[in-house]
Design a protein around this motif. Structure first.
Motif, PDB file in Angstrom:
ATOM      1  N   SER A  80       0.939  -1.350   0.048  1.00 25.15           N
ATOM      2  CA  SER A  80       0.119   0.095   0.040  1.00 25.15           C
ATOM      3  C   SER A  80       0.913   1.242  -0.099  1.00 25.15           C
ATOM      4  N   VAL A  81       2.209   1.111   0.289  1.00 25.43           N
ATOM      5  CA  VAL A  81       3.027   2.348   0.488  1.00 25.43           C
ATOM      6  C   VAL A  81       3.377   2.620  -1.133  1.00 25.43           C
ATOM      7  N   LYS A  82       3.140   3.772  -1.435  1.00 26.32           N
ATOM      8  CA  LYS A  82       3.548   4.338  -2.840  1.00 26.32           C
ATOM      9  C   LYS A  82       4.186   5.535  -2.970  1.00 26.32           C
ATOM     10  N   LYS A  83       3.954   6.296  -1.716  1.00 20.77           N
ATOM     11  CA  LYS A  83       4.786   7.618  -1.503  1.00 20.77           C
ATOM     12  C   LYS A  83       5.568   7.663  -0.178  1.00 20.77           C
ATOM     13  N   VAL A  84       6.539   7.959  -0.382  1.00 20.97           N
ATOM     14  CA  VAL A  84       7.464   7.823   1.017  1.00 20.97           C
ATOM     15  C   VAL A  84       8.509   9.046   1.116  1.00 20.97           C
ATOM     16  N   CYS A  85       8.384   9.627   2.408  1.00 20.72           N
ATOM     17  CA  CYS A  85       9.121  10.707   2.860  1.00 20.72           C
ATOM     18  C   CYS A  85      10.453  10.024   3.684  1.00 20.72           C
ATOM     19  N   VAL A  86      11.457  10.225   3.128  1.00 24.35           N
ATOM     20  CA  VAL A  86      12.604   9.930   3.992  1.00 24.35           C
ATOM     21  C   VAL A  86      13.320  11.219   4.535  1.00 24.35           C
ATOM     22  N   ASP A  87      13.793  11.001   5.795  1.00 14.82           N
ATOM     23  CA  ASP A  87      14.236  12.139   6.361  1.00 14.82           C
ATOM     24  C   ASP A  87      15.093  11.522   7.619  1.00 14.82           C
ATOM     25  N   ASP A  88      16.139  12.605   8.269  1.00 12.97           N
ATOM     26  CA  ASP A  88      17.024  12.072   9.098  1.00 12.97           C
ATOM     27  C   ASP A  88      16.603  12.688  10.528  1.00 12.97           C
ATOM     28  N   PHE A  89      16.878  12.041  11.662  1.00 11.92           N
ATOM     29  CA  PHE A  89      16.610  12.645  12.806  1.00 11.92           C
ATOM     30  C   PHE A  89      18.002  12.354  13.821  1.00 11.92           C
ATOM     31  N   ALA A  90      17.932  13.088  14.768  1.00 14.76           N
ATOM     32  CA  ALA A  90      19.094  12.855  15.703  1.00 14.76           C
ATOM     33  C   ALA A  90      18.910  11.763  16.867  1.00 14.76           C
TER      34      ALA A  90
ATOM     35  N   MET B 246      11.022   6.994   8.015  1.00 14.55           N
ATOM     36  CA  MET B 246      10.406   6.783   6.884  1.00 14.55           C
ATOM     37  C   MET B 246       8.883   7.111   7.092  1.00 14.55           C
ATOM     38  N   VAL B 247       8.217   7.819   6.386  1.00 15.27           N
ATOM     39  CA  VAL B 247       6.876   8.377   6.697  1.00 15.27           C
ATOM     40  C   VAL B 247       6.109   8.349   5.334  1.00 15.27           C
ATOM     41  N   ASP B 248       4.897   7.785   5.291  1.00 12.99           N
ATOM     42  CA  ASP B 248       3.962   7.411   4.358  1.00 12.99           C
ATOM     43  C   ASP B 248       3.102   8.915   4.075  1.00 12.99           C
ATOM     44  N   LEU B 249       3.507   9.172   2.963  1.00 10.83           N
ATOM     45  CA  LEU B 249       2.927  10.687   2.525  1.00 10.83           C
ATOM     46  C   LEU B 249       1.563  10.702   2.400  1.00 10.83           C
ATOM     47  N   GLU B 250       0.759   9.626   2.140  1.00 11.99           N
ATOM     48  CA  GLU B 250      -0.426   9.536   2.048  1.00 11.99           C
ATOM     49  C   GLU B 250      -1.473   9.499   3.332  1.00 11.99           C
TER      50      GLU B 250
ATOM     51  N   LYS C  36      19.131   2.084   1.103  1.00 16.43           N
ATOM     52  CA  LYS C  36      18.712   1.587   0.061  1.00 16.43           C
ATOM     53  C   LYS C  36      18.117   0.127   0.233  1.00 16.43           C
ATOM     54  N   GLU C  37      18.786  -0.567   1.074  1.00 15.64           N
ATOM     55  CA  GLU C  37      18.169  -2.079   1.304  1.00 15.64           C
ATOM     56  C   GLU C  37      16.841  -1.627   1.898  1.00 15.64           C
ATOM     57  N   TRP C  38      16.500  -0.884   2.795  1.00 19.18           N
ATOM     58  CA  TRP C  38      15.190  -0.634   3.270  1.00 19.18           C
ATOM     59  C   TRP C  38      13.932  -0.371   2.362  1.00 19.18           C
ATOM     60  N   LEU C  39      14.547   0.554   1.317  1.00 18.70           N
ATOM     61  CA  LEU C  39      13.767   1.104   0.051  1.00 18.70           C
ATOM     62  C   LEU C  39      13.548  -0.058  -0.852  1.00 18.70           C
ATOM     63  N   SER C  40      14.280  -0.909  -1.137  1.00 19.98           N
ATOM     64  CA  SER C  40      14.310  -2.114  -1.883  1.00 19.98           C
ATOM     65  C   SER C  40      12.976  -3.070  -1.502  1.00 19.98           C
ATOM     66  N   LYS C  41      12.610  -3.118  -0.266  1.00 23.82           N
ATOM     67  CA  LYS C  41      11.553  -3.863   0.555  1.00 23.82           C
ATOM     68  C   LYS C  41      10.140  -3.302   0.003  1.00 23.82           C
TER      69      LYS C  41
ATOM     70  N   ILE D  88       6.684   1.528  -4.392  1.00 25.25           N
ATOM     71  CA  ILE D  88       7.051   3.085  -4.096  1.00 25.25           C
ATOM     72  C   ILE D  88       7.031   3.722  -5.535  1.00 25.25           C
ATOM     73  N   GLU D  89       6.523   4.799  -5.776  1.00 22.71           N
ATOM     74  CA  GLU D  89       6.482   5.651  -6.824  1.00 22.71           C
ATOM     75  C   GLU D  89       7.112   7.043  -6.850  1.00 22.71           C
ATOM     76  N   VAL D  90       6.959   7.495  -5.526  1.00 19.29           N
ATOM     77  CA  VAL D  90       7.756   8.720  -5.429  1.00 19.29           C
ATOM     78  C   VAL D  90       8.208   8.925  -3.927  1.00 19.29           C
ATOM     79  N   ILE D  91       9.661   9.495  -3.998  1.00 15.44           N
ATOM     80  CA  ILE D  91      10.443   9.580  -2.831  1.00 15.44           C
ATOM     81  C   ILE D  91      10.566  11.106  -2.635  1.00 15.44           C
ATOM     82  N   SER D  92      10.208  11.675  -1.367  1.00 13.37           N
ATOM     83  CA  SER D  92      10.311  12.895  -0.959  1.00 13.37           C
ATOM     84  C   SER D  92      11.720  12.940   0.077  1.00 13.37           C
ATOM     85  N   ARG D  93      12.587  13.568  -0.180  1.00  6.25           N
ATOM     86  CA  ARG D  93      13.676  13.897   0.671  1.00  6.25           C
ATOM     87  C   ARG D  93      14.272  15.052   0.985  1.00  6.25           C
TER      88      ARG D  93
END
Length: 369
Positions: A21-31, A42-46, A63-68, A72-77
């Protein structure tokens, strides 16, 4: 220890997300530990829900995580190259977009750089404020008592030191010094200067009187010179009936390299041209001074009591001016007018009228915000 606990907690997080069900993902860092170690969220944008957390920003692990997630159609970063590489390697050719925060941040930084390159630190506009003349007097650094009183008054109105510095066209350190002073304990520099001048004239007049008294008694000039600790030539001047202690050069301007170009510099600055551009124009006409000299000249023109009259003589279309700090306009890129205390609504409207390009700049960012 802090890092180990955080990593352990992340590893125990259960994954209950339907990967199909995950098609649009936001990838960001945190401390995990600020300035030392970071993880990736990793956040589901929808659905706007967190899908997963991994305790690293390593390209291979992201990259390994995204491959699972093959759907996914769109990656926001953000702008980090490591996330761009991870996205391209896991999903070649996928649509990558910047998140809203980084789009606004990038646009704001670009607009700020453009404003700094295009406009001077103090932007001139036709005077529209009722207190424009009073503010102009406060820009005169010789009116120190009024400047200190103004700083204390604005501080009591809960203005920050930075905001007061903008209004006075001064540095933050100068305003901090003002706030430590008592306005009633000192006089204006102009008054102090005049008092020193009058005292010097009085002392010199006493010397002249004493010299002439000795000469009347028949004391030779050489002996008077030794007694008064002056040269014989000075004593001869004191004895001249035409001698006056008044200094004809007191408070007079000494023309320099800029003298032939002063009127043109004033006119170009009133049109909003930057100092480097003015310097380039007058250098081609023979000026051999520095850009710093232009800045100092304009500053002195602003604080000189006769500035308005001299500008009226050199510019037929001259009208009363006031100055808005460029920094105040830059703040309006990301703040509302009511949140910027260093510029009024009337001044803001006049700025937009005088410089239409600023309207386009601010509106461009406001549409995205």
């Amino acid at each position: 220890m802090e890092k180990a606990v955080s990593v352990l907690c992340l590893k125990k997080m259960p994954s209950i997300v339907d990967k199909s069900s995950v098609k649009k993902v936001c990838v960001d860092d945190f401390a995990l530990r600020k300035r030392f170690s970071y993880g990736t969220v990793m956040v589901d944008l929808e659905s706007h829900k967190i899908i997963d957390l991994i305790p690293t920003r390593n390209t291979n692990e992201v990259k390994e995580w995204l491959s699972k997630y093959p759907n996914i159609e769109v990656i926001s970063r953000d702008g980090a190259q490591l996330y761009a590489n991870a996205a391209e390697r896991s999903h070649p050719g996928i649509t990558q977009v910047s998140d809203r925060f980084h789009i606004i941040k990038g646009l704001t930084e670009a607009i700020t750089k453009y404003m700094i390159r295009t406009f001077p630190a103090c932007i001139e506009i036709p005077a529209v404020s009722a207190e424009a003349d009073e503010i102009l007097k406060l820009h005169n650094i010789n009116n120190r008592k009024e400047r200190v009183s103004f700083a204390h008054q604005k501080r009591s109105e809960n203005m920050t030191v930075n905001e007061i510095a903008l209004l006075l066209h001064s540095s933050v350190k100068t305003v901090q010094k003002y706030l430590m002073l008592d306005p009633d304990e000192f006089e204006n520099r102009t008054i102090v200067k005049e008092k020193k001048h009058l005292l010097a004239m009085k002392q010199k007049q006493n010397e002249v009187n004493e010299t002439r008294a000795l000469a009347k008694k028949g004391v030779p000039i050489e002996e008077i010179a030794k007694t008064m600790h002056h040269t014989c030539k000075t004593i001869q001047r004191y004895l001249s009936p035409n001698y006056s202690v008044e200094d004809g050069h007191y408070n007079a301007r000494i023309p320099g390299k800029l003298a032939p170009y002063e009127a043109e510099v004033i006119k170009l600055r009133s049109e909003g041209m930057t100092y480097p551009n003015i310097h380039k124009i007058i250098t081609e006409k023979g000026y051999k001074g520095s850009v710093a000299s232009l800045r100092m000249f304009i500053q002195k023109e602003r604080i000189r009591n006769e500035a308005h009259l001299s500008q009226q003589e050199t510019c037929s279309d001259y009208q009363s001016k006031e100055y808005i700090q460029r920094r105040s306009l830059i703040q309006l890129i990301y703040k509302g007018l009511s949140d910027v205390k260093t510029i009024t609504k009337t001044q803001y409207e006049q700025v937009l009228k005088t410089y239409p390009v600023i309207t386009e700049i601010i509106c461009c960012n406001k549409r995205i915000l």
